[in-house]
Design a protein around this motif. Structure first.
Motif, mmCIF file in Angstrom:
data_model
loop_
_atom_site.group_PDB
_atom_site.id
_atom_site.type_symbol
_atom_site.label_atom_id
_atom_site.label_comp_id
_atom_site.label_asym_id
_atom_site.label_seq_id
_atom_site.Cartn_x
_atom_site.Cartn_y
_atom_site.Cartn_z
ATOM 1 N N SER A 76 -13.766 -44.686 -102.650
ATOM 2 C CA SER A 76 -13.061 -43.851 -101.671
ATOM 3 C C SER A 76 -12.103 -44.681 -100.825
ATOM 4 C CB SER A 76 -14.064 -43.123 -100.767
ATOM 5 O OG SER A 76 -14.614 -43.985 -99.785
ATOM 6 N N ILE A 77 -12.495 -45.909 -100.499
ATOM 7 C CA ILE A 77 -11.622 -46.774 -99.707
ATOM 8 C C ILE A 77 -10.445 -47.259 -100.548
ATOM 9 C CG2 ILE A 77 -11.473 -48.934 -98.406
ATOM 10 C CD1 ILE A 77 -12.911 -46.684 -96.960
ATOM 11 N N GLU A 78 -10.672 -47.472 -101.837
ATOM 12 C CA GLU A 78 -9.561 -47.820 -102.728
ATOM 13 C C GLU A 78 -8.501 -46.718 -102.701
ATOM 14 O OE1 GLU A 78 -8.672 -48.709 -107.469
ATOM 15 O OE2 GLU A 78 -10.417 -47.530 -106.865
ATOM 16 N N ILE A 79 -8.943 -45.469 -102.768
ATOM 17 C CA ILE A 79 -8.007 -44.345 -102.732
ATOM 18 C C ILE A 79 -7.264 -44.320 -101.399
ATOM 19 C CG2 ILE A 79 -7.823 -41.827 -102.721
ATOM 20 C CD1 ILE A 79 -10.234 -41.793 -104.650
ATOM 21 N N ALA A 80 -7.997 -44.535 -100.296
ATOM 22 C CA ALA A 80 -7.368 -44.531 -98.968
ATOM 23 C C ALA A 80 -6.374 -45.681 -98.831
ATOM 24 C CB ALA A 80 -8.441 -44.616 -97.885
ATOM 25 N N TYR A 81 -6.689 -46.830 -99.426
ATOM 26 C CA TYR A 81 -5.785 -47.988 -99.401
ATOM 27 C C TYR A 81 -4.503 -47.674 -100.166
ATOM 28 C CZ TYR A 81 -4.212 -52.809 -100.482
ATOM 29 O OH TYR A 81 -3.491 -53.974 -100.629
ATOM 30 N N LYS A 82 -4.640 -47.095 -101.343
ATOM 31 C CA LYS A 82 -3.455 -46.729 -102.117
ATOM 32 C C LYS A 82 -2.645 -45.648 -101.399
ATOM 33 C CE LYS A 82 -5.098 -48.028 -106.734
ATOM 34 N NZ LYS A 82 -5.405 -47.563 -108.116
ATOM 35 N N THR A 83 -3.344 -44.758 -100.700
ATOM 36 C CA THR A 83 -2.645 -43.736 -99.922
ATOM 37 C C THR A 83 -1.854 -44.378 -98.793
ATOM 38 O OG1 THR A 83 -4.323 -42.061 -100.419
ATOM 39 C CG2 THR A 83 -2.937 -41.677 -98.486
ATOM 40 N N TYR A 84 -2.461 -45.360 -98.114
ATOM 41 C CA TYR A 84 -1.765 -46.079 -97.042
ATOM 42 C C TYR A 84 -0.503 -46.753 -97.575
ATOM 43 C CZ TYR A 84 -0.796 -49.868 -93.730
ATOM 44 O OH TYR A 84 -0.182 -50.747 -92.874
ATOM 45 N N LEU A 85 -0.612 -47.443 -98.703
ATOM 46 C CA LEU A 85 0.558 -48.106 -99.282
ATOM 47 C C LEU A 85 1.631 -47.084 -99.651
ATOM 48 C CD1 LEU A 85 -1.151 -50.751 -101.629
ATOM 49 C CD2 LEU A 85 -0.239 -51.094 -99.317
ATOM 50 N N THR A 86 1.195 -45.940 -100.159
ATOM 51 C CA THR A 86 2.137 -44.879 -100.514
ATOM 52 C C THR A 86 2.848 -44.343 -99.276
ATOM 53 O OG1 THR A 86 0.810 -44.243 -102.443
ATOM 54 C CG2 THR A 86 2.360 -42.600 -101.587
ATOM 55 N N MET A 87 2.110 -44.196 -98.183
ATOM 56 C CA MET A 87 2.715 -43.727 -96.937
ATOM 57 C C MET A 87 3.768 -44.717 -96.438
ATOM 58 S SD MET A 87 1.438 -40.753 -96.087
ATOM 59 C CE MET A 87 1.700 -40.588 -94.320
ATOM 60 N N LEU A 88 3.509 -46.008 -96.605
ATOM 61 C CA LEU A 88 4.485 -47.017 -96.193
ATOM 62 C C LEU A 88 5.793 -46.855 -96.962
ATOM 63 C CD1 LEU A 88 2.310 -50.280 -95.997
ATOM 64 C CD2 LEU A 88 2.820 -48.640 -94.176
ATOM 65 N N VAL A 89 5.671 -46.512 -98.238
ATOM 66 C CA VAL A 89 6.854 -46.354 -99.082
ATOM 67 C C VAL A 89 7.605 -45.070 -98.733
ATOM 68 C CG1 VAL A 89 7.660 -46.058 -101.457
ATOM 69 C CG2 VAL A 89 5.835 -47.688 -100.954
ATOM 70 N N LYS A 90 6.868 -43.990 -98.514
ATOM 71 C CA LYS A 90 7.507 -42.700 -98.247
ATOM 72 C C LYS A 90 8.119 -42.640 -96.855
ATOM 73 C CE LYS A 90 6.190 -38.978 -100.157
ATOM 74 N NZ LYS A 90 5.513 -37.730 -100.601
ATOM 75 N N TYR A 91 7.563 -43.418 -95.928
ATOM 76 C CA TYR A 91 8.051 -43.405 -94.547
ATOM 77 C C TYR A 91 8.403 -44.834 -94.123
ATOM 78 C CZ TYR A 91 6.002 -38.735 -94.585
ATOM 79 O OH TYR A 91 5.691 -37.427 -94.900
ATOM 80 N N GLN A 92 9.354 -45.427 -94.826
ATOM 81 C CA GLN A 92 9.673 -46.836 -94.594
ATOM 82 C C GLN A 92 10.187 -47.098 -93.183
ATOM 83 O OE1 GLN A 92 11.446 -49.288 -97.651
ATOM 84 N NE2 GLN A 92 11.256 -47.649 -99.150
ATOM 85 N N GLU A 106 -10.017 -53.833 -94.164
ATOM 86 C CA GLU A 106 -10.931 -54.808 -94.768
ATOM 87 C C GLU A 106 -10.687 -54.903 -96.275
ATOM 88 O OE1 GLU A 106 -13.211 -57.840 -94.785
ATOM 89 O OE2 GLU A 106 -12.997 -56.731 -92.900
ATOM 90 N N PHE A 107 -10.439 -53.769 -96.897
ATOM 91 C CA PHE A 107 -10.126 -53.742 -98.330
ATOM 92 C C PHE A 107 -8.826 -54.502 -98.589
ATOM 93 C CE2 PHE A 107 -8.838 -51.979 -102.388
ATOM 94 C CZ PHE A 107 -10.028 -51.722 -103.055
ATOM 95 N N TRP A 108 -7.846 -54.304 -97.720
ATOM 96 C CA TRP A 108 -6.567 -55.013 -97.829
ATOM 97 C C TRP A 108 -6.780 -56.520 -97.699
ATOM 98 C CZ3 TRP A 108 -1.848 -53.989 -94.067
ATOM 99 C CH2 TRP A 108 -0.702 -54.607 -94.591
ATOM 100 N N HIS A 109 -7.602 -56.936 -96.712
ATOM 101 C CA HIS A 109 -7.903 -58.359 -96.542
ATOM 102 C C HIS A 109 -8.468 -58.944 -97.834
ATOM 103 C CE1 HIS A 109 -8.622 -57.791 -91.915
ATOM 104 N NE2 HIS A 109 -7.360 -57.629 -92.267
#
Length: 213
Positions: A76-92, A106-109
């Motif tokens: 679930s945290i992997e999905i949230a991490y990928k979602t965060y990265l996607t949000m960075l791209v969509k809202y640069q 923590e997952f990113w670290h």
């Protein structure tokens, strides 16, 4: 005797015109470097979703060397991490303002600590290295107030993507599952639940944000 004023442009006095094309190119290059990525948005998002993060999950699931998370929670945290990265791209333009949940951070670290893989993943997906910017020093009252504002902004952006607040909170922090040593997931998007760090978009050594410019 009358003095004559030389009204010619400075460059004619110096004997050579300015290289406007080179100056324009430098400015364009600086602007491009200030973007999280210059690759097509859908290509980057597809690359994020295709990332193989199994080694990262194995590490955070390790009870001694990692966080002791369950497989379900790590997924679930992997999905949230990928979602965060996607949000960075969509809202640069807002990337440095988007907060991330503590366990997502923590997952990113853990991803970053696998240095060769992280570098390869960044260049493969974004075309450049994605920097992580931790907060340094004690959090002041002004910091807390700013984080509260950024939490509201983060929630609005997530709601644009996921609709209601409940779905946005799950997308932000993962499904409501507890790992043995995991923080509670499914937490609301609030400043107090956010990591004290974020993405740093760098151009010529300086973070590009409303504060750093």
């Amino acid at each position: 005797m009358q003095l004559q004023c030389d009204n010619r442009p400075a460059w004619t006095v110096q004997g050579r015109p300015p290289d406007l094309s080179r100056e324009f190119s430098r400015k364009q290059e600086a602007l491009m470097q200030a973007r999280l990525t210059t690759k097509p948005e859908q290509e980057v998002i597809a690359g994020i979703q295709a990332l193989n993060l199994e080694s990262v999950k194995l590490r955070v699931m390790d009870p001694e060397l990692g966080e002791g998370w369950s497989r379900e929670y790590a997924d679930s945290i992997e999905i949230a991490y990928k979602t965060y990265l996607t949000m960075l791209v969509k809202y640069q333009d807002d990337a440095e303002d988007i907060l991330l949940a503590e366990d997502v951070d923590e997952f990113w670290h853990t991803h970053i600590l696998q240095t060769m893989k992280y570098e390869d993943d960044c260049h493969s997906v974004f075309g450049k290295f994605l920097h992580h910017q931790p907060h340094i020093g004690e959090l002041t009252q002004a910091d807390h107030e700013k984080r509260a504002l950024l939490a509201d902004k983060t929630l609005r952006l997530y709601q644009q993507e996921f609709g209601n607040e409940q779905d946005s909170n799950v997308a932000w922090s993962g499904v409501p599952v507890r790992g043995e040593k995991a923080a509670v997931s499914g937490v609301a998007i609030r400043g107090v639940n956010a990591a004290v760090s974020g993405v740093a978009i760098r151009a010529e050594g300086a973070a590009v944000s409303g504060v750093a410019i």
